[in-house]
Design a protein around this motif. Structure first.
Motif, short mmCIF file in Angstrom:
data_model
loop_
_atom_site.label_atom_id
_atom_site.label_comp_id
_atom_site.label_asym_id
_atom_site.label_seq_id
_atom_site.Cartn_x
_atom_site.Cartn_y
_atom_site.Cartn_z
N GLY A 33 0.84 -1.19 0.00
CA GLY A 33 0.00 0.00 0.00
C GLY A 33 0.88 1.24 0.00
O GLY A 33 1.96 1.25 0.58
N PHE A 35 0.93 5.43 0.70
CA PHE A 35 0.26 6.47 1.45
C PHE A 35 0.96 7.81 1.20
O PHE A 35 2.17 7.86 1.02
CB PHE A 35 0.32 6.19 2.96
CG PHE A 35 -0.33 4.91 3.39
CD1 PHE A 35 0.31 3.69 3.21
CD2 PHE A 35 -1.57 4.91 4.02
CE1 PHE A 35 -0.28 2.50 3.62
CE2 PHE A 35 -2.15 3.73 4.43
CZ PHE A 35 -1.52 2.53 4.23
N TYR A 37 1.22 11.49 3.30
CA TYR A 37 0.93 12.25 4.52
C TYR A 37 1.41 13.68 4.35
O TYR A 37 2.42 13.94 3.70
CB TYR A 37 1.64 11.63 5.73
CG TYR A 37 1.01 10.37 6.27
CD1 TYR A 37 1.32 9.12 5.74
CD2 TYR A 37 0.11 10.42 7.34
CE1 TYR A 37 0.75 7.97 6.23
CE2 TYR A 37 -0.46 9.27 7.85
CZ TYR A 37 -0.15 8.06 7.28
OH TYR A 37 -0.72 6.91 7.79
N GLN A 39 2.64 17.01 6.60
CA GLN A 39 3.13 17.40 7.91
C GLN A 39 3.33 18.91 7.97
O GLN A 39 4.34 19.43 7.48
CB GLN A 39 4.44 16.67 8.25
CG GLN A 39 4.89 16.89 9.69
CD GLN A 39 6.14 16.11 10.04
OE1 GLN A 39 7.09 16.04 9.25
NE2 GLN A 39 6.15 15.49 11.22
N MET A 45 1.41 14.31 11.61
CA MET A 45 1.30 13.67 10.30
C MET A 45 -0.19 13.51 9.97
O MET A 45 -0.92 12.83 10.70
CB MET A 45 1.97 12.30 10.31
CG MET A 45 3.44 12.32 10.64
SD MET A 45 4.42 13.02 9.31
CE MET A 45 4.43 11.66 8.17
N PHE A 47 -2.96 12.14 7.35
CA PHE A 47 -3.17 11.23 6.23
C PHE A 47 -3.95 11.94 5.12
O PHE A 47 -4.93 12.64 5.36
CB PHE A 47 -3.96 10.01 6.70
CG PHE A 47 -4.52 9.18 5.59
CD1 PHE A 47 -5.86 9.24 5.26
CD2 PHE A 47 -3.70 8.34 4.87
CE1 PHE A 47 -6.38 8.49 4.23
CE2 PHE A 47 -4.21 7.58 3.84
CZ PHE A 47 -5.55 7.65 3.52
N TYR A 50 -4.61 7.07 -0.02
CA TYR A 50 -4.06 5.71 -0.03
C TYR A 50 -4.31 5.05 -1.38
O TYR A 50 -5.36 5.25 -2.00
CB TYR A 50 -4.75 4.89 1.08
CG TYR A 50 -4.55 3.39 0.95
CD1 TYR A 50 -5.52 2.58 0.36
CD2 TYR A 50 -3.38 2.81 1.43
CE1 TYR A 50 -5.33 1.22 0.25
CE2 TYR A 50 -3.19 1.44 1.32
CZ TYR A 50 -4.17 0.66 0.73
OH TYR A 50 -3.98 -0.70 0.61
N PHE A 91 5.01 13.64 2.70
CA PHE A 91 5.76 12.39 2.73
C PHE A 91 4.97 11.29 2.02
O PHE A 91 3.77 11.11 2.24
CB PHE A 91 6.01 11.94 4.17
CG PHE A 91 6.99 12.81 4.90
CD1 PHE A 91 6.55 13.83 5.73
CD2 PHE A 91 8.35 12.60 4.77
CE1 PHE A 91 7.45 14.63 6.42
CE2 PHE A 91 9.26 13.40 5.45
CZ PHE A 91 8.81 14.42 6.26
N ARG A 95 3.71 0.52 2.73
CA ARG A 95 3.54 -0.59 3.65
C ARG A 95 3.57 -1.86 2.81
O ARG A 95 2.83 -1.98 1.85
CB ARG A 95 2.21 -0.45 4.38
CG ARG A 95 1.97 -1.48 5.47
CD ARG A 95 0.53 -1.89 5.55
NE ARG A 95 0.14 -2.59 4.35
CZ ARG A 95 -0.95 -2.26 3.65
NH1 ARG A 95 -1.73 -1.29 4.01
NH2 ARG A 95 -1.26 -2.94 2.59
N LYS A 103 4.51 -1.99 9.06
CA LYS A 103 5.04 -0.67 9.37
C LYS A 103 5.17 0.13 8.09
O LYS A 103 5.27 -0.41 7.00
CB LYS A 103 6.41 -0.80 10.03
CG LYS A 103 7.44 -1.56 9.19
CD LYS A 103 8.71 -1.73 9.96
CE LYS A 103 9.74 -2.54 9.18
NZ LYS A 103 9.41 -3.97 9.17
N LEU A 104 5.17 1.44 8.27
CA LEU A 104 5.32 2.34 7.14
C LEU A 104 6.79 2.68 6.94
O LEU A 104 7.52 2.94 7.91
CB LEU A 104 4.52 3.62 7.37
CG LEU A 104 2.99 3.46 7.40
CD1 LEU A 104 2.34 4.78 7.77
CD2 LEU A 104 2.48 2.98 6.06
N PHE A 106 8.98 5.53 5.05
CA PHE A 106 8.76 6.86 4.51
C PHE A 106 9.90 7.30 3.61
O PHE A 106 11.06 6.90 3.79
CB PHE A 106 8.64 7.88 5.64
CG PHE A 106 7.35 7.81 6.41
CD1 PHE A 106 7.20 6.90 7.45
CD2 PHE A 106 6.29 8.65 6.11
CE1 PHE A 106 6.02 6.83 8.17
CE2 PHE A 106 5.11 8.59 6.83
CZ PHE A 106 4.97 7.68 7.86
N GLY A 107 9.56 8.18 2.66
CA GLY A 107 10.59 8.90 1.91
C GLY A 107 11.09 10.09 2.71
O GLY A 107 10.67 10.32 3.84
N GLN A 108 11.99 10.86 2.09
CA GLN A 108 12.59 11.99 2.80
C GLN A 108 11.72 13.23 2.76
O GLN A 108 12.02 14.22 3.44
CB GLN A 108 13.96 12.28 2.21
CG GLN A 108 14.98 11.20 2.55
CD GLN A 108 16.39 11.67 2.27
OE1 GLN A 108 16.68 12.17 1.20
NE2 GLN A 108 17.27 11.49 3.24
#
Lengths: 116, 115
Positions: A33, A35, A37, A39, A45, A47, A50, A91, A95, A103-104, A106-108
């Protein structure tokens, strides 16, 4: 190897224009999946949207849509009619699998600034 | 407010001190996650609970870190003998853990500064 790559550290867009934030991913698991987000400076964060690996159609949520190109392993976020309140860090996260922690990863992130 | 809450929101401590953070997930969520986010980076997974059981820990979680979720509700994250490299935002998230979607809802985070 990076599992999630966001190549745009910063983006500057005029208010009311559309903006595309890039995200590419790397996985060998057929079930995953993706996602996005948001921030804001407050740190929470939020959402946004998806996309499942088996979804046939691109996800949409209000002004947000996800341009999912499975063969290219990309999941770009498109924000239409940008607003000043869209200024924030964005971000992309993935998953993998259906079992375990899910767990997720994340990218930078990409810092989006909307100019009036 | 029925979202994920974290306490404290900010913590300043001196190197070598112990600190403890608390996370209260959304009440019906059985899964709870801790992530750490350093400046300019995305969050990184630390550990995960399903109910009261800690089922996965990242290699980022050194021996100085310990997390608990004693009754399957709130969770605590303790850092012993803090180091300057521990300075970061510590994020908690919870999810229902069912279905393919399994969206994680995040709390506001605890920002730790180690002097």
């Amino acid at each position: 190897a990076q599992k999630i790559t966001q190549t745009q550290p910063g983006m500057f867009v005029q208010e009311k224009e559309a903006v595309t934030l890039d995200c590419t991913y790397d996985t060998s698991d057929p079930s995953y999946g993706l996602f996005w987000y948001k921030q804001p400076s407050s740190g929470e964060m939020i959402f946004l949207i998806y996309q499942g690996s088996y979804d046939q159609q691109n996800a949409t949520e209000g002004r947000y849509s996800l341009n999912f190109q499975k063969a290219r392993k990309s999941a770009n976020l498109v924000i239409s009619a940008s607003q000043l309140g869209d200024s924030a860090m964005y971000f992309c996260a993935m998953r993998e699998g259906l079992q375990g922690a899910q767990k997720l990863v994340f990218g930078q992130g990409t810092r989006l600034t909307i100019n009036p | 407010d029925t979202g994920v809450s974290q306490d404290p929101r900010h913590k300043i401590t001196k190197r070598g001190q112990n600190v403890t953070f608390r996370c209260d997930p959304i009440s019906e969520h059985n899964r709870l996650y801790w992530y750490r986010q350093t400046l300019g980076q995305g969050p990184e997974f630390l550990t995960y609970f399903q109910n009261e059981a800690q089922l996965e820990k990242s290699r980022l979680l050194s021996d100085r870190f310990s997390a608990e979720r004693p009754k399957g509700s709130f969770s605590t994250l303790e850092i012993q003998r803090t180091e300057q490299g521990d300075s970061a935002m510590y994020l908690c998230a919870s999810s229902l853990g069912t279905g393919f979607y399994n969206e994680q809802f995040f709390g506001p985070g605890t920002r730790l500064t180690v002097l």
